[in-house]
Design an enzyme around this catalytic site. Structure first.
Site, short mmCIF file in Angstrom:
data_model
loop_
_atom_site.label_atom_id
_atom_site.label_comp_id
_atom_site.label_asym_id
_atom_site.label_seq_id
_atom_site.Cartn_x
_atom_site.Cartn_y
_atom_site.Cartn_z
N TRP A 43 0.75 -1.20 -0.08
CA TRP A 43 -0.06 0.08 -0.16
C TRP A 43 1.01 1.26 0.06
O TRP A 43 0.34 2.45 -0.21
CB TRP A 43 -0.91 0.11 1.13
CG TRP A 43 -0.31 0.08 2.68
CD1 TRP A 43 0.67 -0.47 3.13
CD2 TRP A 43 -0.34 1.47 3.34
NE1 TRP A 43 0.89 0.24 4.44
CE2 TRP A 43 0.64 1.18 4.41
CE3 TRP A 43 -1.40 2.34 3.32
CZ2 TRP A 43 0.50 2.20 5.68
CZ3 TRP A 43 -1.48 3.30 4.38
CH2 TRP A 43 -0.65 3.24 5.67
N GLU A 74 1.38 -1.53 13.09
CA GLU A 74 1.62 -3.12 12.95
C GLU A 74 2.02 -3.50 14.50
O GLU A 74 2.03 -4.92 14.70
CB GLU A 74 2.47 -3.58 11.85
CG GLU A 74 1.96 -3.36 10.50
CD GLU A 74 2.81 -3.94 9.29
OE1 GLU A 74 4.07 -4.22 9.65
OE2 GLU A 74 2.31 -4.22 8.33
N LYS A 101 3.85 1.78 15.98
CA LYS A 101 5.21 1.90 15.11
C LYS A 101 4.97 2.78 14.13
O LYS A 101 6.05 3.44 13.64
CB LYS A 101 5.00 0.31 14.33
CG LYS A 101 5.78 0.24 13.16
CD LYS A 101 5.65 -1.26 12.57
CE LYS A 101 6.69 -1.49 11.67
NZ LYS A 101 6.33 -2.67 10.63
C1 BGC Z 1 5.19 -1.02 7.57
C2 BGC Z 1 3.98 -1.26 6.42
C3 BGC Z 1 4.61 -1.16 5.01
C4 BGC Z 1 5.87 -2.30 4.86
C5 BGC Z 1 6.46 -1.96 3.71
C6 BGC Z 1 6.07 -2.11 7.08
O1 BGC Z 1 7.04 -2.19 8.12
O2 BGC Z 1 4.49 -1.45 8.80
O3 BGC Z 1 3.01 -0.14 6.61
O4 BGC Z 1 3.68 -1.25 4.10
O5 BGC Z 1 6.69 -2.00 5.97
O6 BGC Z 1 7.22 -0.76 3.42
#
Ligand code: BGC
Length: 772
Positions: free
Chosen positions: A357, A488, A600
């Site tokens: 995304w 996350e 995060k």
């Molecule tokens: C982030 C995500 C992101 C992914 C790729 C993860 O650490 O939490 O939001 O899409 O990295 O960049």
């Protein structure tokens, strides 16, 4: 955090060789041209720690997955971008001793990435154990003007001996992916041949039948004279080489030119690949290194002409933003709608080179403003072409009636990631994909996109939300249970404010688009409705959800709650954390992270960033203060959103602090993970921090809006944007603002709430400016 690179406005300079930095530098000095790319591995042998990486955009492998417990709905494979034929290699031997910087004594090492002209150079003196000394000067680039071409010039100068030199340029397809789940190799040889000064390898992936052909053409000069030295032709499985033998004396300089062409079955019939590739590498050799380099420099000149940001008074910040713009352009050029932007681009294997995304949430505005409109449109079409797969994905999870759940991680439209809390639960990505359609149309005014492609995607996503909500009798509201928001560091929560909000926003926007098409494109609307078997009751259901969605809030704090019961967590602040605990993900157990209140990345604030118009400044300020104090920014995507919002609420110091964090994230290895690759998608966030944050750029109601401030530490900055056919240069300095229309097209513009008409070639000077 590590600061070993010199500050320079246009160059990244590594002074001196320290093997400790090699993995980091391999990421930072990476090269690419949107079509292929490469970590900055050395040409000559290197027995120290290294991650070899040569990648071709869109060429991937469906590796067998590794999971603890298999869950129905998981994808069968984990897609990963492939480490492919190493075309860089040039082995050097002097009197039987191998040139290897891990074993020689190294002096006067300097590696430079010239961002202005798009090439990488390196020089050093190496001393072998017998005291023989060589001076090496290497330069290479991947052509922006000719996407399938790269060139290397590699010179060795003899400093203090005479003897025998062996130079072996080679192509090596016997490579592995470090992240291969079962240590398997992914390539088979189809054909390969070697001749005097040239050769090729045609390889094919063990699954999916991607073919890549790589060819080299080599020339040798000694003291400026072309030479045809004795050579051995070596042909092994997945490996071809020319080994040249030369007698050398003190002060001799031997230069090898290696011209590379690399093509794939994504663009040619398999049967054409060998001829096409060999032809291209020969043509490159005929053109010669200097001509190709001149083309390269001109191509980069054009890119900078449209996308440069100039900062005066702060070289570190200047270098930081140019590095970000450079890497974004190296990663995605937007000619091929089947390609996208992996979070690490061509700089490493992490995230499998797949689409997240990140593209819609962060990268789209950069390409909208700095490239031709077709580039951003191709990013949208990428998702349009994947609509069917997103519907299949939703159907696999139990949804019906054309509902689409776009994958969290994908190469070809299929989900290719399997951690249930992300794959199944991070459904907010659907919202970002819908929002990107709004973003594109709002910025470009290309409303026909809605009729041609956009509405179909919106309806499918709206249908997903309409089924994913459930009605709580108890609350008399719709709720969304069991999700992971952008943050996350929380999984499987109920009523993530951002997810609920973006779901409702999608429904509202889809209805708005349907109304608009009813007025302006009634035939298209009728066709779409028929195509997707649209039922009038769907509209009623969407309205009901819009009216009765539940949002967690806390009246006392005056904030939106990240999810139900968020405030039950022990409320600690970042300022109370022991600095030694950061980054949390490298010090705390996952369990402790999940139980803590720390975020995060932007979550509620992500929603306020996207939907800022719907909230008053005080609401944004309260939420910003609350969540910023609890956000550890351990996703590189996070600080940019905070920078833009901080600027919006007038907290310029905070905006600047957040900008610094994003802009030199990789150059200063801020999160201690750049050796895996650079954070390409978050680089677009750095651009957002300046353009939307400091510059206050927005487009509303077909008007370009600017609301700039000048950070205290800078004497001026300027950025360019491509807006509806006009190239606008915005300069913010101590004397005020100058807005130059560098095109023939007139535009309407609003600066500090005052409206202006800026004619083609016109200039607007405004004495006021804000400083912070
Ligand atoms: C982030 C995500 C992101 C992914 C790729 C993860 O650490 O939490 O939001 O899409 O990295 O960049």
């Amino acid at each position: 955090m590590k600061q070993y690179l010199e500050h320079h406005p246009w160059k990244i300079i590594e002074p001196g060789f320290d093997s400790e930095n090699q993995l980091l530098s391999e990421s930072i000095f990476s090269l690419g041209n949107g079509y292929m790319g490469q970590r900055a591995n050395f040409e000559e042998e290197y027995s120290g720690e290294t991650l070899q990486g040569n990648y071709m955009a869109g060429v991937y492998y469906p590796d067998k997955t590794v999971v603890g417990w298999w869950k129905i709905g998981y994808p069968e494979y984990f897609a990963k971008v492939l480490n492919s034929t190493n075309w860089l290699g040039i082995d050097i031997k002097v009197d039987g001793q191998v040139l290897d910087l891990a074993k020689c004594r190294v002096e006067k090492f300097q590696r430079i990435l010239n961002m202005k002209e798009g090439y990488l150079s390196r020089e050093f003196i190496a001393e072998f154990s017998n005291g023989n000394r060589l001076k090496v000067n290497a330069c290479r680039f991947i052509s922006m003007a000719r996407p399938e071409i790269a060139a290397i010039r590699y010179s060795v100068k003899v400093l203090n001996f005479e003897g025998k030199l062996e130079i072996t340029p080679y192509l090596d397809g016997d490579v592995i992916n470090q992240d291969a789940n079962y240590g398997e190799k992914f390539w088979d040889q189809v054909a390969g041949d070697v001749n005097d000064g040239r050769g090729y390898l045609l390889l094919k992936t063990k699954k999916l039948d991607f073919h890549i052909c790589t060819a080299m053409d080599c020339q040798i000069r000694k003291n400026g004279q072309e030479l045809r030295p004795d050579l051995d032709k070596i042909k092994n499985e997945k490996y071809i080489a020319n080994k040249y033998f030369l007698d050398i004396q003190q002060n001799d300089e031997v230069t090898l030119f290696k011209y590379i062409a690399s093509t794939s079955s994504r663009y040619y019939q398999v049967g054409e690949l060998i001829d096409e590739t060999s032809c291209q590498s020969r043509k490159a050799a005929e053109l010669g290194f200097d001509n190709l380099l001149a083309e390269q420099s001109a191509a980069w000149g054009e890119i900078w002409q449209k996308s440069d940001i100039k900062i005066e008074g702060d070289t570190a910040a200047q270098q930081g933003i140019r590095f970000n713009i450079f890497q974004l352009n190296q990663t995605y050029t937007g000619e091929d709608e089947r390609l996208n932007i992996g979070p690490k681009g061509f700089t490493g294997e992490k995230y499998g080179g797949s689409t997240y995304w990140d593209t819609e949430g962060f990268c789209l505005p950069f390409y909208l403003s700095t490239a031709d409109q077709s580039v951003a449109k191709n990013l949208l079409l990428y998702r349009y072409r994947h609509l069917e797969k997103a519907q299949e994905n939703a159907a696999r999870l139990g949804f019906s009636g054309g509902a689409a759940l776009y994958p969290m991680v994908t190469m070809n439209g299929e989900e290719s990631h399997n951690e249930w809390e992300i794959t199944f639960e991070e459904i907010h990505r659907n919202g970002a994909i819908a929002y990107a359609i709004y973003n594109y149309v709002n910025y470009t005014g290309d409303y026909s996109y809605l009729a041609d492609y956009g509405l179909e995607v919106l309806i499918a996503i709206a249908r997903f939300w309409a089924q994913r909500v459930n009605y709580s009798e108890k609350k008399n509201k719709y709720v969304i249970l069991g999700v992971t928001g952008p943050n996350e560091y929380e999984n499987n929560v109920n009523n993530n404010w951002y997810t609920n909000r973006i779901a409702v926003w999608t429904l509202e926007y889809t209805l708005e688009v349907m109304d608009y098409l009813e007025q302006e494109y009634p035939e298209s609307l009728a066709k779409i409705k028929e195509k997707v078997s649209f039922k009038p009751e769907e509209i009623n259901k969407w309205h009901d959800i819009i009216n009765k969605m539940y949002y967690p809030i806390d009246e006392e704090e005056g904030i939106f709650l990240q999810q139900d019961n968020y405030l039950d967590k022990e409320q600690l602040l970042l300022s109370e954390l022991d600095r030694g605990d950061l980054p949390l993900n490298q010090h705390w157990s996952w369990d402790r992270i999940l139980r803590s209140c720390f975020l995060k990345q932007a979550d509620v604030l992500q929603g306020l960033y996207f939907l800022e118009d719907k909230y008053d400044l005080e609401t944004i300020r309260r939420n910003f203060r609350f969540y910023e104090a609890r956000t550890v920014h351990e996703s590189s995507l996070s600080p940019s959103v905070h920078a833009v919002l901080a600027a919006k609420i007038g907290d310029y110091q905070k905006a600047y602090e957040m900008y610094l964090r994003t802009s030199r994230l990789d150059l200063d290895n801020y999160n201690n993970d750049t050796e895996d690759g650079c954070h390409i998608t978050s680089m677009a966030g750095t651009w957002l921090a300046i353009v939307q944050g400091f510059g206050g750029l927005r487009v509303r109601d077909n008007t370009l809006i600017l609301n700039p401030f000048l950070p205290e530490k800078w004497s001026s900055y300027s950025f360019k944007i491509n807006y509806r056919g006009a190239l606008v240069n915005i300069m913010v300095g101590l004397e005020g603002l100058t807005i130059q229309n560098e095109s023939k097209n007139d535009i309407e513009i609003k600066v500090y709430d005052k409206e202006y008409h800026l004619a083609g070639d016109g200039q607007l000077k405004i004495k006021d400016y804000k400083q912070g």
